[in-house]
Scaffold this motif. Structure first.
Motif, PDB file in Angstrom:
ATOM      1  N   MET A  87       0.821  -1.207   0.000  1.00 11.08           N
ATOM      2  CA  MET A  87       0.000   0.000   0.000  1.00 11.08           C
ATOM      3  C   MET A  87       0.860   1.265   0.000  1.00 11.08           C
ATOM      4  SD  MET A  87      -3.058  -1.017  -0.338  1.00 11.08           S
ATOM      5  CE  MET A  87      -4.078   0.400   0.087  1.00 11.08           C
ATOM      6  N   ASN A  88       1.970   1.229   0.689  1.00 13.25           N
ATOM      7  CA  ASN A  88       2.876   2.384   0.662  1.00 13.25           C
ATOM      8  C   ASN A  88       3.449   2.594  -0.738  1.00 13.25           C
ATOM      9  OD1 ASN A  88       2.778   3.481   3.297  1.00 13.25           O
ATOM     10  ND2 ASN A  88       4.050   1.797   4.075  1.00 13.25           N
ATOM     11  N   ALA A  92       2.762   6.016  -3.059  1.00 10.02           N
ATOM     12  CA  ALA A  92       3.917   6.899  -2.847  1.00 10.02           C
ATOM     13  C   ALA A  92       3.868   8.140  -3.729  1.00 10.02           C
ATOM     14  CB  ALA A  92       5.212   6.124  -3.078  1.00 10.02           C
ATOM     15  N   GLU A  93       3.508   7.996  -4.991  1.00  7.45           N
ATOM     16  CA  GLU A  93       3.531   9.140  -5.901  1.00  7.45           C
ATOM     17  C   GLU A  93       2.216   9.918  -5.877  1.00  7.45           C
ATOM     18  OE1 GLU A  93       4.662   8.057  -9.819  1.00  7.45           O
ATOM     19  OE2 GLU A  93       6.546   7.090  -9.194  1.00  7.45           O
ATOM     20  N   LEU A  98      -0.444   9.818   2.387  1.00 13.81           N
ATOM     21  CA  LEU A  98      -1.186   8.644   2.863  1.00 13.81           C
ATOM     22  C   LEU A  98      -0.190   7.549   3.223  1.00 13.81           C
ATOM     23  CD1 LEU A  98      -4.071   7.539   3.300  1.00 13.81           C
ATOM     24  CD2 LEU A  98      -3.963   6.598   0.988  1.00 13.81           C
ATOM     25  N   ILE A  99      -0.009   7.311   4.522  1.00 11.40           N
ATOM     26  CA  ILE A  99       1.029   6.396   4.996  1.00 11.40           C
ATOM     27  C   ILE A  99       0.382   5.181   5.672  1.00 11.40           C
ATOM     28  CG2 ILE A  99       3.142   6.183   6.366  1.00 11.40           C
ATOM     29  CD1 ILE A  99       3.286   8.255   4.139  1.00 11.40           C
ATOM     30  N   PHE A 100       0.992   4.036   5.493  1.00  9.14           N
ATOM     31  CA  PHE A 100       0.523   2.784   6.079  1.00  9.14           C
ATOM     32  C   PHE A 100       1.614   2.225   6.992  1.00  9.14           C
ATOM     33  CE2 PHE A 100      -1.827   3.550   2.289  1.00  9.14           C
ATOM     34  CZ  PHE A 100      -3.090   3.019   2.491  1.00  9.14           C
TER      35      PHE A 100
END
Length: 693
Positions: A87-88, A92-93, A98-100
């Motif tokens: 998911m990261n 990323a782009e 939005l961090i997991f």
């Protein structure tokens, strides 16, 4: 299907989810619905500026979609390293904010009161099976710690019994407010492999001070009005009702079954009291039905719900066949509910009944409403009370489909069964009231006369089995010229409204009747509302019929010409609703026989749905009584058994009954009894279909 866990315990296993996401790869897995299905509820309870902890995020697109519409403060955690890394990388782009994180939801590194919302889609359901729910409780405790005052735990769940009970009890003990939203899918949106159970959203709100009284609420849809409950068990019961409805709806949309007799009860949104009962009746496969006749709704007039045509499976099949629709939904209205008119009822039901349409029917097809006479019928409750033996009851006046007025005693534990019924007439015309004509219904408006101006027509027996029991007296030669001065003694177990014993007293010459009634409340109701008036020829003994017969036999010196059983069975687990099983045991039947004269007659009203049990009962009766005749009641389960002590060959009785019937008919109409009314009964007709057992 191979990606689903084999056992419930695997849902809470970190190893399982590692394998799950490695095998699934990049395909998103949306437990219980996507953003489009859930956004209405989520936007209602989560503000854009809120800090949100998303627990058990998996590879769902929900966080991504929330981020895209403005939610920038999302912390996503999952126990699977594989899914977190994936998911990261995926975001990323496009979504750098939005961090997991790989975090165990039962022990997070976050500060107390650091989040305004915790969002859980399916994680509680996955964890609740482990260690008898201990893992789920640990997670809920941890989420309660990291939520601030006013913060909300928002859980998307299937609300299965153990899961939802665990969560609701947990937060009620903490003094939080609990609300459930039931998200029913729109008609036609379900796929064949979709969940049959509805998706719920559990919203639990944290207060600064624990609530002393639990706040428990249920809403239907995103913005349905909340219904409040006082106890957890009531809320859980409402959840079960919604789940049962959803399962039924899915089944009805995907298949037809003419023998299933599926039914559901719809409750008033504000009071939660039953308002309509809907029974689905499909036509048998291969039935030729016009293309336009796919689906119809039949409204049963008030007061007619217990009629054979509407209350029995055979009757409903006959009704559906005559209506000639692929699927017919039969709607019964409930007591203590107000209904304005037919148009209002149709408007109320229209949004609901399309959920029950047969598979493949277009959503825009018109659905006709059918009825008898075009209006809602009429019902008036005149009394209500409680019996310690039988529970709550009501006495009501209704207008039948024949246009006549009737009074009924109904025990509310079984509203489909009329315990007693009598016909009503205006007091000043009681003596001249004619026999009802079932072929010419009258108007169904409410009667202009008040209940006080109505009286019971004691010459009319509403129960067909009562008519047959009276006709059975021909086997004793009652009414024959040679017997005109001979007294007839009758012991009747079961009073009800008193219609049968009062008819015997008022119309059968020289009869003496003792009635045994277990319930003193029934005795009082019979006197107050059904015109029952005991005297020296009609007495009532309050007590258990079993005990009374045993006592009379033990005392000796008591002989009756006729003993009748017309008593219902409170034990619904048996396939016999009349009489109780103890009344037809061989040892007890022998006591009954010992209380009869040498040519005496035992008359039994039998209501038995189990063929094997009926056969067993007949064997017991045959071991005691030399001859048995039976008469089934048309369109009912009831049958009357006439058991004779004196005649060994029942077939020898039949040739003499025709002449005896004429004599009994004449005797019933005799004026020497001094009764003003006239009996409405055809003895010869009632004896036509007697069968030798």
């Amino acid at each position: 299907m191979s990606l689903l866990p084999r056992t419930a315990e695997e849902f809470s296993s970190a190893e399982y989810w590692e394998k799950f996401f490695k095998k699934r790869g990049e395909r998103a897995f949306e437990w219980y619905g996507d953003y489009n299905k859930l956004c209405g509820v989520l936007h209602k309870y989560i503000k854009v500026q809120d800090k949100v902890l998303v627990v058990g995020c998996g590879n769902s697109e929900l966080s991504e979609q929330l981020y895209d519409v403005g939610y920038k403060h999302l912390t996503n955690i999952d126990i699977s390293e594989t899914v977190v890394n994936h998911m990261n990388q995926r975001n990323a782009e496009r979504r750098p904010g939005l961090i997991f994180y790989q975090v165990d939801a039962t022990q997070t590194p976050y500060d107390d009161a650091s989040y305004q919302a915790a969002l859980d889609k399916g994680t509680l359901d996955a964890m609740a099976s482990e260690e008898e729910g201990a893992l789920a409780r640990n997670m809920l405790t941890e989420l309660g710690r990291v939520l601030s005052v006013g913060g909300r735990y928002i859980c998307v769940t299937l609300a299965q019994e153990g899961v939802i009970k665990l969560a609701v009890e947990h937060f009620v003990q903490l003094g939080w407010a609990v609300r459930l939203h039931c998200l029913q899918g729109e008609r036609g949106t379900e796929q064949e492999d979709s969940f049959a159970l509805p998706v719920f959203v559990l919203v639990c709100t944290k207060f600064r001070q624990p609530m002393p009284t639990p706040i428990l609420e249920m809403c239907v849809g995103d913005d349905g009005a909340p219904v409040r409950y006082s106890q957890i068990c009531e809320l859980l019961s409402a959840v079960r009702e919604h789940q049962a409805y959803s399962v039924l709806r899915k089944k009805l949309r995907t298949s037809t079954d003419p023998g299933s007799n599926l039914s559901l009860t719809l409750c008033h949104a504000k009071t939660n009291l039953p308002r309509y009962t809907l029974t689905v009746q499909d036509c048998p496969p291969g039935t030729k039905v016009p293309r336009s006749n796919q689906f119809a709704i039949f409204i049963v007039p008030r007061g007619c719900e217990t009629a054979w045509l509407y209350s029995s499976s055979e009757g409903r099949r006959q009704l559906a066949a005559s209506a000639n629709f692929r699927r017919l939904v039969i709607v019964a209205m409930h007591r203590n509910q107000e209904y304005t008119d037919m148009q209002a009822v149709q408007s109320e039901l229209s949004p609901v009944v399309m959920d029950l349409a047969p598979p493949g029917m277009p959503t825009n097809q018109q659905v006709p409403f059918l009825s008898v006479g075009g209006d809602l019928g009429w019902r008036e409750e005149v009394s209500r009370g409680v019996s310690q033996l039988s529970g709550e009851y009501c006495v009501e006046n209704v207008r039948g489909e024949d246009g006549e007025l009737y009074r009924r005693l109904v025990f509310l534990s079984n509203t489909a069964l009329v315990q007693s019924e009598s016909r009503l007439v205006s007091s000043n015309t009681a003596s001249s009231h004619k026999k009802k004509n079932k072929k010419k219904p009258k108007a169904t408006a409410a009667p202009s006369s008040s209940s006080s101006s109505l009286s019971v027509d004691s010459g009319f027996l509403c129960c067909a089995h009562h008519e047959v029991m009276v006709a059975g007296l021909t086997m004793l030669g009652v009414g024959m010229p040679q017997n005109k001065d001979i007294p007839v003694s009758v012991l009747l177990v079961g009073l009800g409204g008193g219609g049968l014993p009062q008819f015997l007293r008022d119309f059968v010459p020289n009869v003496m009747v003792e009635v045994v009634e277990l319930d003193p409340v029934v005795f009082e109701v019979a006197k107050q509302w059904f015109g029952f008036c005991p005297d020296d020829r009609l007495t009532v003994t309050l007590g258990d019929g079993l005990e009374r017969i045993c006592a009379l036999e033990q005392e000796g010196g008591h002989l009756f010409d006729v003993i009748m059983f017309d008593v219902d069975n409170k034990d619904s687990s048996l396939g016999m609703s009349c009489p109780p099983a103890a009344f037809v045991e061989s040892s007890f039947l022998r006591k009954v026989c010992n209380l009869l004269t040498p040519k005496g007659l035992f008359i039994l009203n039998l209501v038995c749905r189990d063929p094997a049990l009926r056969k067993s009962i007949l064997e017991c009766l045959s071991s005691v009584f030399p001859s048995i005749l039976s008469r089934k009641i048309a369109e009912e389960i009831n049958e009357v058994l006439l058991c004779s002590c004196g005649e060994k060959d029942a077939a020898h009785i039949l040739p003499f009954l025709n002449e005896a019937a004429k004599n009994l008919q004449s005797a019933l109409f005799s004026d020497r009894i001094g009764h003003k009314g006239r009996p409405h009964i055809d003895i010869a007709e009632l004896l036509k279909d007697l069968k030798v057992e």
